[in-house]
Design a protein around this motif. Structure first.
Motif, PDB file in Angstrom:
ATOM      1  N   VAL A  90       4.677  55.021 -25.897  1.00 57.76           N
ATOM      2  CA  VAL A  90       6.093  54.889 -25.555  1.00 57.76           C
ATOM      3  C   VAL A  90       6.636  56.214 -25.028  1.00 57.76           C
ATOM      4  CG1 VAL A  90       8.394  54.445 -26.492  1.00 57.76           C
ATOM      5  CG2 VAL A  90       6.467  53.014 -27.196  1.00 57.76           C
ATOM      6  N   HIS A  91       6.181  57.315 -25.579  1.00 58.87           N
ATOM      7  CA  HIS A  91       6.666  58.645 -25.206  1.00 58.87           C
ATOM      8  C   HIS A  91       6.458  58.950 -23.727  1.00 58.87           C
ATOM      9  CE1 HIS A  91       6.289  63.150 -25.016  1.00 58.87           C
ATOM     10  NE2 HIS A  91       7.460  63.029 -25.620  1.00 58.87           N
ATOM     11  N   GLU A  92       5.491  58.285 -23.097  1.00 62.41           N
ATOM     12  CA  GLU A  92       5.218  58.535 -21.677  1.00 62.41           C
ATOM     13  C   GLU A  92       6.187  57.798 -20.758  1.00 62.41           C
ATOM     14  OE1 GLU A  92       1.224  58.536 -20.300  1.00 62.41           O
ATOM     15  OE2 GLU A  92       0.409  59.301 -22.195  1.00 62.41           O
ATOM     16  N   TYR A 300      22.609  52.204 -31.316  1.00 66.39           N
ATOM     17  CA  TYR A 300      21.512  51.294 -31.659  1.00 66.39           C
ATOM     18  C   TYR A 300      20.327  51.374 -30.689  1.00 66.39           C
ATOM     19  CZ  TYR A 300      22.831  47.667 -28.192  1.00 66.39           C
ATOM     20  OH  TYR A 300      23.088  46.967 -27.038  1.00 66.39           O
ATOM     21  N   PHE A 301      20.587  51.631 -29.411  1.00 61.26           N
ATOM     22  CA  PHE A 301      19.464  51.741 -28.484  1.00 61.26           C
ATOM     23  C   PHE A 301      18.644  52.990 -28.791  1.00 61.26           C
ATOM     24  CE2 PHE A 301      17.505  53.136 -24.466  1.00 61.26           C
ATOM     25  CZ  PHE A 301      16.728  52.022 -24.201  1.00 61.26           C
ATOM     26  N   VAL A 302      19.321  54.072 -29.150  1.00 60.04           N
ATOM     27  CA  VAL A 302      18.615  55.297 -29.548  1.00 60.04           C
ATOM     28  C   VAL A 302      17.737  55.020 -30.762  1.00 60.04           C
ATOM     29  CG1 VAL A 302      18.884  57.679 -30.329  1.00 60.04           C
ATOM     30  CG2 VAL A 302      20.477  56.736 -28.641  1.00 60.04           C
ATOM     31  N   LYS A 303      18.296  54.321 -31.746  1.00 63.59           N
ATOM     32  CA  LYS A 303      17.527  53.987 -32.946  1.00 63.59           C
ATOM     33  C   LYS A 303      16.314  53.125 -32.607  1.00 63.59           C
ATOM     34  CE  LYS A 303      20.811  52.225 -35.432  1.00 63.59           C
ATOM     35  NZ  LYS A 303      21.468  51.561 -36.568  1.00 63.59           N
ATOM     36  N   PHE A 304      16.511  52.193 -31.688  1.00 61.27           N
ATOM     37  CA  PHE A 304      15.418  51.306 -31.287  1.00 61.27           C
ATOM     38  C   PHE A 304      14.256  52.103 -30.698  1.00 61.27           C
ATOM     39  CE2 PHE A 304      13.395  48.885 -27.836  1.00 61.27           C
ATOM     40  CZ  PHE A 304      12.904  47.793 -28.537  1.00 61.27           C
ATOM     41  N   VAL A 305      14.559  52.985 -29.759  1.00 55.50           N
ATOM     42  CA  VAL A 305      13.505  53.784 -29.126  1.00 55.50           C
ATOM     43  C   VAL A 305      12.856  54.732 -30.134  1.00 55.50           C
ATOM     44  CG1 VAL A 305      12.991  55.485 -27.324  1.00 55.50           C
ATOM     45  CG2 VAL A 305      14.562  53.593 -26.839  1.00 55.50           C
ATOM     46  N   MET A 306      13.672  55.366 -30.975  1.00 52.66           N
ATOM     47  CA  MET A 306      13.121  56.302 -31.958  1.00 52.66           C
ATOM     48  C   MET A 306      12.268  55.591 -33.002  1.00 52.66           C
ATOM     49  SD  MET A 306      16.166  59.139 -32.390  1.00 52.66           S
ATOM     50  CE  MET A 306      15.118  60.291 -33.277  1.00 52.66           C
ATOM     51  N   LYS A 307      12.619  54.360 -33.326  1.00 50.22           N
ATOM     52  CA  LYS A 307      11.791  53.567 -34.241  1.00 50.22           C
ATOM     53  C   LYS A 307      10.428  53.274 -33.618  1.00 50.22           C
ATOM     54  CE  LYS A 307      10.946  50.760 -37.778  1.00 50.22           C
ATOM     55  NZ  LYS A 307      10.649  51.283 -39.144  1.00 50.22           N
ATOM     56  N   MET A 308      10.408  52.923 -32.323  1.00 48.17           N
ATOM     57  CA  MET A 308       9.128  52.698 -31.646  1.00 48.17           C
ATOM     58  C   MET A 308       8.298  53.978 -31.629  1.00 48.17           C
ATOM     59  SD  MET A 308       9.729  50.007 -28.518  1.00 48.17           S
ATOM     60  CE  MET A 308      10.697  51.103 -27.507  1.00 48.17           C
ATOM     61  N   ALA A 310       8.453  56.443 -33.740  1.00 49.18           N
ATOM     62  CA  ALA A 310       7.999  56.730 -35.100  1.00 49.18           C
ATOM     63  C   ALA A 310       6.774  55.905 -35.462  1.00 49.18           C
ATOM     64  CB  ALA A 310       9.133  56.473 -36.086  1.00 49.18           C
ATOM     65  N   LEU A 311       6.755  54.658 -35.009  1.00 50.58           N
ATOM     66  CA  LEU A 311       5.603  53.793 -35.307  1.00 50.58           C
ATOM     67  C   LEU A 311       4.354  54.227 -34.540  1.00 50.58           C
ATOM     68  CD1 LEU A 311       7.390  50.321 -35.401  1.00 50.58           C
ATOM     69  CD2 LEU A 311       6.354  51.534 -37.339  1.00 50.58           C
ATOM     70  N   GLN A 312       4.536  55.111 -33.550  1.00 53.00           N
ATOM     71  CA  GLN A 312       3.392  55.681 -32.829  1.00 53.00           C
ATOM     72  C   GLN A 312       3.213  57.168 -33.159  1.00 53.00           C
ATOM     73  OE1 GLN A 312       3.779  54.688 -28.621  1.00 53.00           O
ATOM     74  NE2 GLN A 312       2.937  52.653 -28.983  1.00 53.00           N
ATOM     75  N   GLY A 313       3.745  57.576 -34.322  1.00 58.94           N
ATOM     76  CA  GLY A 313       3.500  58.931 -34.813  1.00 58.94           C
ATOM     77  C   GLY A 313       4.397  59.999 -34.258  1.00 58.94           C
ATOM     78  N   GLN A 314       5.523  59.596 -33.595  1.00 56.73           N
ATOM     79  CA  GLN A 314       6.472  60.567 -33.070  1.00 56.73           C
ATOM     80  C   GLN A 314       7.865  60.220 -33.594  1.00 56.73           C
ATOM     81  OE1 GLN A 314       5.127  60.010 -28.905  1.00 56.73           O
ATOM     82  NE2 GLN A 314       4.509  62.156 -28.958  1.00 56.73           N
ATOM     83  N   GLY A 315       8.918  60.583 -32.876  1.00 56.52           N
ATOM     84  CA  GLY A 315      10.227  60.126 -33.303  1.00 56.52           C
ATOM     85  C   GLY A 315      11.279  61.188 -33.476  1.00 56.52           C
ATOM     86  N   SER A 316      11.041  62.420 -33.061  1.00 53.51           N
ATOM     87  CA  SER A 316      12.087  63.437 -33.128  1.00 53.51           C
ATOM     88  C   SER A 316      13.111  63.193 -32.021  1.00 53.51           C
ATOM     89  CB  SER A 316      11.502  64.837 -32.966  1.00 53.51           C
ATOM     90  OG  SER A 316      11.047  65.033 -31.636  1.00 53.51           O
TER      91      SER A 316
END
Length: 457
Positions: A90-92, A300-308, A310-316
């Motif tokens: 997702v980060h890419e 909520y959109f920020v939370k949605f992306v950050m949750k994804m 986080a589930l891939q080992g990132q999320g800052s």
């Protein structure tokens, strides 16, 4: 190969018979969606129902994310996000199509019941940009939710079924409207005159208002105080209809922006999983500035992306901004098009034409591009290439003459986070009217455009 950009041939003329039938079939589904998704709550419920049927699962239940996973986010029952996870992290970057599911309407006031001279009314407050006179003398349906004093949630839907009563806002007969007709169209009907008739009958010993409140109590368990804890909307009760001898057009309530929202939903459900994560964003409150906790100005959109992430080992927060800088978005909102009955408000060479494909709008805003995202040439070229290679019929479309007016979308909000964004949606006539008009071929091309964008590299 189909000619994708033309201001001489309509989409219909450029289609083969198979494509024409596909457009007709898609618009039959579209009419059903419009008649089901009359409010943002109903649209959210219908989108989630379709998503679940296609295998989407709540993001908040996921423990990991891998390529091909299908997830959704329900924001308080009034906004929804659908996403298909790509092969790349997702980060890419992500491919976002952002549309809105709210539409102009009449909301009941917190203390709505009003009796005058034996007639009982609902007082209303209009939501979004409307021409007030257009909302008189048409059948209206009442849809929404009420919470009673005991905490019971009562769902209301009156007027869409053929056997239901409807509600009605009166206007003066022309024989007695000499003074009214001297006023401007904006002044002819005031906001406080948008009161909907809800009844007249009463028994001996009670007023009409008392009779109506007794009926509501007996039928729905609702007392007058309960309106203070309700969300009730009056929307046109007319169902979607084909328009023209050739049935080439479609008229309905709420096509701004459920035209693009339907196409967005259909596109992500049909698209092949891609290299990048696909996101169909279907948000609320766009018609009043995207405020509130279900609008795009919320978190909520920020939370949605950050949750994804986080589930891939990132999320800052830094990784969120990096993700957005790697992302691309079509701001999927309808646009006006050239109306031959009112040519003075448009500059024809730069206006969209009805029936010529999805409209790409480099900038919205008004008078000097105020409030505009103003997409850059590099991203516009990329979108043009995607559409041309996928055989999508497209056109450019400006929102009226330079000094005439304008409008805005959610484009600048996502662009503020660093994403590449351009406005791109269906063109229509009579936008924001209770019964607005689109060309069926344009709906089909909008769907094809969003699908091609989701699948692009």
């Amino acid at each position: 190969m189909k000619e994708t950009y033309s201001r001489k041939k309509t989409v219909w003329q450029r289609m083969n018979e198979k494509e024409r039938q596909a457009a007709i079939d898609l618009c039959e589904k579209y009419k059903q969606f419009l008649d089901t998704a009359r409010t943002e709550r109903l649209a959210t419920a219908e989108i989630i129902r379709r998503a679940k049927e296609a295998g989407f699962k709540p993001l908040y239940d996921m423990k990991t994310l891998k390529a091909g996973d299908k997830v959704y986010w329900n924001q308080k029952g009034k906004s929804v996000i659908l996403s298909v996870i790509g092969k790349k992290p997702v980060h890419e970057g992500t491919k976002i199509v952002g549309s809105h599911i709210d539409s102009p309407r009449l909301d009941l006031k917190p203390n709505p019941v009003n009796e005058q001279d034996g007639l009982v009314y609902f007082r209303t407050h209009y939501y979004g940009g409307i021409k007030k006179y257009q909302w008189t003398c048409i059948p209206l349906a009442l849809i929404g939710v009420v919470f009673t004093k005991s905490g019971k949630k009562v769902e209301i839907s009156i007027g869409m079924n053929e056997n239901d009563p409807v509600f009605y806002i009166s206007d003066l007969l022309p024989h007695m409207a000499q003074e009214q007709m001297k006023k401007t169209m904006a002044q002819g009907i005031t906001g406080e005159q948008l009161q909907a008739l809800i009844g007249t009958h009463s028994q001996d010993g009670e007023t009409p208002k008392e009779a109506i409140m007794k009926l509501l109590k007996d039928t729905y368990g609702i007392e007058e105080e309960d309106f203070a804890t309700a969300e009730l909307e009056l929307v046109p009760a007319m169902k979607s209809r084909d328009v023209g001898f050739d049935k080439s057009m479609l008229a309905s309530y709420g096509q701004d922006d459920r035209a693009c929202s339907f196409s967005n939903m259909e596109a992500i459900l049909a698209a092949n999983a891609g290299e990048y994560t696909q996101i169909a964003l279907l948000t609320d409150k766009e018609e009043i500035g995207s405020y509130g906790n279900t609008g795009m100005e919320s978190s909520y959109f920020v939370k949605f992306v950050m949750k994804m992430l986080a589930l891939q080992g990132q999320g800052s927060l830094l990784e969120f901004y990096e993700t957005m800088e790697n992302s691309e978005m079509l701001s999927a909102d309808v646009n006006s098009c050239m109306d031959p009955m009112f040519p003075e408000v448009s500059e024809k060479s730069n206006s969209a034409l009805l029936g010529y494909g999805i409209s790409v709008t480099k900038y919205t805003g008004s008078r000097g591009k105020a409030g505009s995202n103003d997409a850059n040439a590099e991203f516009l070229h990329k979108i043009r290439t995607i559409f041309n290679e996928a055989g999508v019929c497209w056109q450019i479309g400006e929102l009226g003459k330079v000094d005439q007016g304008g409008g805005g979308t959610i484009a600048f909000m996502i662009a503020n986070w660093g994403a590449e964004v351009v406005d791109c949606g269906t063109s229509m006539l009579s936008m924001h009217a209770p019964f607005d008009l689109v060309e069926k071929a344009d709906i089909y091309e909008t769907y094809l455009a969003y699908k091609a964008f989701f699948e692009s590299k």
